[in-house]
Design an enzyme around this catalytic site. Structure first.
Site, short mmCIF file in Angstrom:
data_model
loop_
_atom_site.label_atom_id
_atom_site.label_comp_id
_atom_site.label_asym_id
_atom_site.label_seq_id
_atom_site.Cartn_x
_atom_site.Cartn_y
_atom_site.Cartn_z
N GLY A 258 44.15 79.61 10.80
CA GLY A 258 43.14 78.59 10.70
C GLY A 258 42.31 78.61 9.56
N LYS B 261 31.86 73.83 -5.53
CA LYS B 261 30.70 74.65 -5.34
C LYS B 261 30.00 75.39 -6.60
CE LYS B 261 32.95 75.92 -0.91
NZ LYS B 261 33.99 76.82 -0.20
N1 HSE Z 1 37.73 75.67 2.83
C1 HSE Z 1 36.77 76.42 2.40
C2 HSE Z 1 37.04 77.98 2.34
C3 HSE Z 1 35.58 76.45 3.35
O1 HSE Z 1 38.35 78.27 2.58
O2 HSE Z 1 36.39 78.83 2.00
C4 HSE Z 1 34.71 75.36 3.26
O3 HSE Z 1 34.13 75.18 2.13
#
Ligand code: HSE
Length: 443
Positions: free
Chosen positions: A187, A205
């Site tokens: 998941g 980010k």
């Molecule tokens: N998809 C991102 C991750 C989480 O796997 O860290 C949401 O920023």
């Protein structure tokens, strides 16, 4: 006692966590705030699918407009994700004088300057603790806790999906495809994992972290990005043999004049704390000129860790509201951030250490041809491994090297030349290394 009303757009995984915290911890949160904090409305197009939290039916609406148009709602929480219609909803909320909380890093990275300018013009706030590293309070750390520091360098494991895949490949010798399938089954990875595995989510980010670190406009275009989808488990094994782990790192470093802005698979010494960050965990390791090195580690995604960050923002905005102090701390930590840019160091000017892997014929003189070209570009070899004949394709054997510091432009030019040798099967593989024992900058 005045009541502060919150409307939530998006009742998915994170939305459910936020709703759970607002309902189950209403008393605790209101006590901390000194004012009643009320979940007034939740909007989602699909109100039928089962959710992990039960809410009074009258709180639910299929129309975002019911929240945006409600003059009683003070804070809008945007948890829809994606660029559209999230951007329109946020602009409308701002225009109506509402404060906004979002977890949407893609939206901030692409349209953050516009949204922040609109919010500033309107005298409202945008808060986004949940946009980077879920439950880790990295935004407040950069925005407030480290306000006295010049951030000299920052290294982040900002994507849990990639870190999970790399951990599986490194610890269990899995192929990239096998590890991705595991990440999907657990998941972590989406059915279309592109945003995560190509490093794009990490770049979103890093864009936000760099703006906070340097008090400058958001600049997604500045970041050089490579993902993990072409990684060969062989390189993770060789990295281990040299005493490294391979991590997808977001890196920024300030040399006082220009800043590095890059996301790519990176070799990190196995003894470094970032090498111990495994599975889907996230971490940020940074150095402030006054505070020194700091490591923040935790869950970067998931319902409750992300909801924890969202609700901390709600509380923060509510506190400002109760004291008429909206905008006391600017969203990027610097009053003039949106007017300021940082000079980015082009990748060609980067000076770092490299890991090279060549598929070469196992013949006398091959290594000297390769090292001759490296020497021509002033690239000095720190360590080399050559493996036995069984391992390569088409009669080749892998030659793996770690270099001393070299300029990226020189490294690329040397590799191009080596790839033209008749005794080498192109393309040469290369990764960058962050190792304080190999170069002066500290990680
Ligand atoms: N998809 C991102 C991750 C989480 O796997 O860290 C949401 O920023």
């Amino acid at each position: 006692m005045k009541t502060i009303k919150v409307g939530v757009l998006g009742f998915g995984t994170v939305g459910s966590g936020v709703v759970r915290l607002l309902l189950e911890k209403r008393e605790m949160l209101s006590r901390r705030l000194g004012t009643d904090l009320v979940l007034a409305r939740i909007a989602d197009q699909d109100l039928e699918r089962p959710r992990p939290v039960t809410v009074p039916r009258e709180l639910l609406t299929p129309r975002a407009q019911d929240i945006l148009d409600d003059p009683e709602i003070d804070i809008v929480v945007e948890l829809i994700g994606g660029l559209d219609p999230a951007r329109d909803y946020m602009l409308t909320a701002i225009d109506r004088g509402k404060h906004v909380v979002t977890a949407n890093k893609a939206l901030l990275a692409h349209h953050g300057n516009e949204l922040l300018a609109a919010a500033t013009a309107k005298g409202v706030e945008i808060a986004f603790e949940a946009a980077v590293c879920g439950g880790i309070p990295i935004i407040v750390a950069l925005r407030q806790g480290l306000a006295a520091n010049r951030i000299q360098e920052l290294f982040g494991i900002l994507n849990g999906t990639c870190n999970f895949i790399l951990t599986q490949m490194s610890q269990h010798g899995m192929s990239y495809a096998q590890a991705l399938a595991e990440a999907q089954a657990a998941g972590y990875a989406e059915a279309d994992p592109t945003l995560d595995v190509e490093g794009i989510d990490t770049a979103h980010k890093l864009t936000i972290l760099m703006s906070l670190a340097y008090g400058a406009r958001l600049d997604l275009e500045a970041i050089a990005v490579e993902g993990i989808s072409r990684l060969d488990p062989l390189d993770l094994q060789f990295a281990r043999e040299f005493g490294y782990r391979l991590k997808l790192l977001a890196i920024t470093r300030d040399d006082g004049h220009r800043v590095e802005a890059r996301v790519h698979p990176t070799l990190v010494p196995k003894g470094h704390m970032l090498s111990q960050v495994n599975g889907a965990m996230n971490a940020v390791y940074l150095t402030g000129d006054a505070a020194g090195p700091i490591l923040l580690y935790g869950q970067g995604a998931g319902m409750m860790p992300t909801a924890s960050a969202v609700v901390s923002d709600i509380l923060d905005l509510a506190r400002n509201l109760t004291h008429g102090a909206a905008g006391r701390v600017p969203p990027l930590g610097c009053r003039l951030a949106l007017e300021s840019t940082r000079l980015i160091k082009p990748m060609n000017d980067l000076v770092t250490n490299y890991y090279f892997r060549f598929a070469a014929l196992d013949r006398p003189g091959v290594l000297s041809q390769v090292s001759g070209i490296l020497g021509k570009y002033a690239i000095s070899i720190a360590a080399v491994i050559q493996k036995g004949r069984v391992q390569g394709e088409a009669g080749t054997v892998p030659i793996v090297m770690i270099t001393h510091e070299a300029r990226e432009a020189d490294a690329l030019q040397a590799l191009k030349e080596i790839d033209r040798l008749t005794v080498v099967s192109p393309p040469a593989i290369f990764y960058r290394i962050e190792d304080p024992h190999l170069h002066a900058a500290q990680i």
